[in-house]
Design a protein around this motif. Sequence first.
Motif, PDB file in Angstrom:
ATOM      1  N   LEU A   1       0.823  -1.200   0.000  1.00 29.54           N
ATOM      2  CA  LEU A   1       0.000   0.000   0.000  1.00 29.54           C
ATOM      3  C   LEU A   1       0.860   1.255   0.000  1.00 29.54           C
ATOM      4  CD1 LEU A   1      -2.655  -1.219   2.574  1.00 29.54           C
ATOM      5  CD2 LEU A   1      -3.095  -0.727   0.163  1.00 29.54           C
ATOM      6  N   LEU A   2       1.956   1.237   0.759  1.00 27.16           N
ATOM      7  CA  LEU A   2       2.843   2.393   0.810  1.00 27.16           C
ATOM      8  C   LEU A   2       3.569   2.615  -0.504  1.00 27.16           C
ATOM      9  CD1 LEU A   2       4.360   1.987   4.386  1.00 27.16           C
ATOM     10  CD2 LEU A   2       2.819   3.785   3.596  1.00 27.16           C
ATOM     11  N   ASN A   3       3.640   1.583  -1.315  1.00 27.85           N
ATOM     12  CA  ASN A   3       4.281   1.712  -2.617  1.00 27.85           C
ATOM     13  C   ASN A   3       3.275   1.857  -3.744  1.00 27.85           C
ATOM     14  OD1 ASN A   3       7.461   1.294  -2.686  1.00 27.85           O
ATOM     15  ND2 ASN A   3       6.641   0.101  -0.983  1.00 27.85           N
ATOM     16  N   GLY A   4       2.024   2.175  -3.383  1.00 32.57           N
ATOM     17  CA  GLY A   4       1.027   2.493  -4.394  1.00 32.57           C
ATOM     18  C   GLY A   4       0.471   1.312  -5.157  1.00 32.57           C
ATOM     19  N   ARG A   5       0.644   0.083  -4.661  1.00 33.95           N
ATOM     20  CA  ARG A   5       0.142  -1.090  -5.359  1.00 33.95           C
ATOM     21  C   ARG A   5      -1.302  -1.374  -4.956  1.00 33.95           C
ATOM     22  NH1 ARG A   5       3.221  -4.584  -7.947  1.00 33.95           N
ATOM     23  NH2 ARG A   5       1.156  -5.055  -8.789  1.00 33.95           N
TER      24      ARG A   5
ATOM     25  N   GLY B   1      -7.575   7.560   0.234  1.00 32.34           N
ATOM     26  CA  GLY B   1      -7.359   8.988   0.084  1.00 32.34           C
ATOM     27  C   GLY B   1      -6.470   9.314  -1.102  1.00 32.34           C
ATOM     28  N   CYS B   2      -5.487   8.468  -1.361  1.00 30.79           N
ATOM     29  CA  CYS B   2      -4.594   8.690  -2.498  1.00 30.79           C
ATOM     30  C   CYS B   2      -5.315   8.483  -3.826  1.00 30.79           C
ATOM     31  CB  CYS B   2      -3.392   7.750  -2.412  1.00 30.79           C
ATOM     32  SG  CYS B   2      -2.288   8.090  -1.026  1.00 30.79           S
ATOM     33  N   ARG B   3      -6.334   7.625  -3.821  1.00 29.73           N
ATOM     34  CA  ARG B   3      -7.030   7.308  -5.074  1.00 29.73           C
ATOM     35  C   ARG B   3      -8.139   8.299  -5.393  1.00 29.73           C
ATOM     36  NH1 ARG B   3      -8.852   1.177  -5.316  1.00 29.73           N
ATOM     37  NH2 ARG B   3     -10.084   1.900  -3.550  1.00 29.73           N
TER      38      ARG B   3
END
Length: 313
Positions: free
Chosen positions: A99-103, A144-146
């Motif tokens: 998750l921290l690496n955007g996967r 939140g990132c998405r």
Amino acid sequence: MTAPEMARQASPHAEWAIRPERSNRAMLRLMAWISLRLGRVPARFVLAGVSLYFLLFAPTAKAASRIYLCRALDREPTFADLFRHFYSFASTIHDRIFLLNGRFDLFQVEVHGEDIIQDVLAAGRGAILMGAHMGSFEVVRAIGCRQPGLRVAMLMYEENARNLNATLAAINPAAAQDTIPLGQIDSMLRAQACLDEGMALGVLGDRTLGGDPTLRVSFLGQDAEFPVGPMRLAAMLKRPVLFMSGLYLGGNRYAIHFERLADFSALERSGRDAAIQSAVAVYVACLERHCRAAPCNWFNFFDFWRARDAAKT
């Protein structure tokens, strides 16, 4: 809730805060390296062994898990129940790497109450997301990132923030920028600035470092102490408070929940204490409901119900 129910002090040294960590930065870096190169599925084969190891050789954590699960399940937990509890914890830690690496593509995430947080944040004043050591906060930040306009920062005690930032730097240095340590001179100013930008601030409301004001509330059949500080912070900042949880459902599935807890936006100073006590009680009731619905997701591996006086001996 009446004023006498407010405990003046928690235990001088909270058990979870003085217990030494079993991990280190080098191991985290190694785990991240293996996971990101081999992939999530192959790397997860080691989780069963890791979970079994801690279940067998961490007797204090095992005893605490048994006490909690007995309350959450309303029966004596089996060895399989205990293993699932440890395995769920290991899974959420492992998934944090991805998750921290955007996967985000590796996971199936369902969101409950998304309209609630969208309505609150649409006002442009931000919100406090009151969580617990339950499931995965990283999956909430991932949402939140998405989603454009939904930014989530985390408020933590200074020592915890230092440890977390070191962990995040070992995995993805950019991920540490949205962590605000409490206890620093500019902590409140930074929190206020984030809220003024319309961000959501995540706070965990189920632990105290010791020496903090607490409220004794019935939780899973017996009174336990919950910190007042997180809800008091929300009242001082005069913001709405939502319950948040990112529950692990097994495999690659998570369920995020948002629920309304309180709104301190128009709170008068004279009614602050009563409003805070009421909000803590609502929070605890919400937490209990989620613990019963997804019992393997609460990760406080210490005796949560131990009496305050016993902790001083």
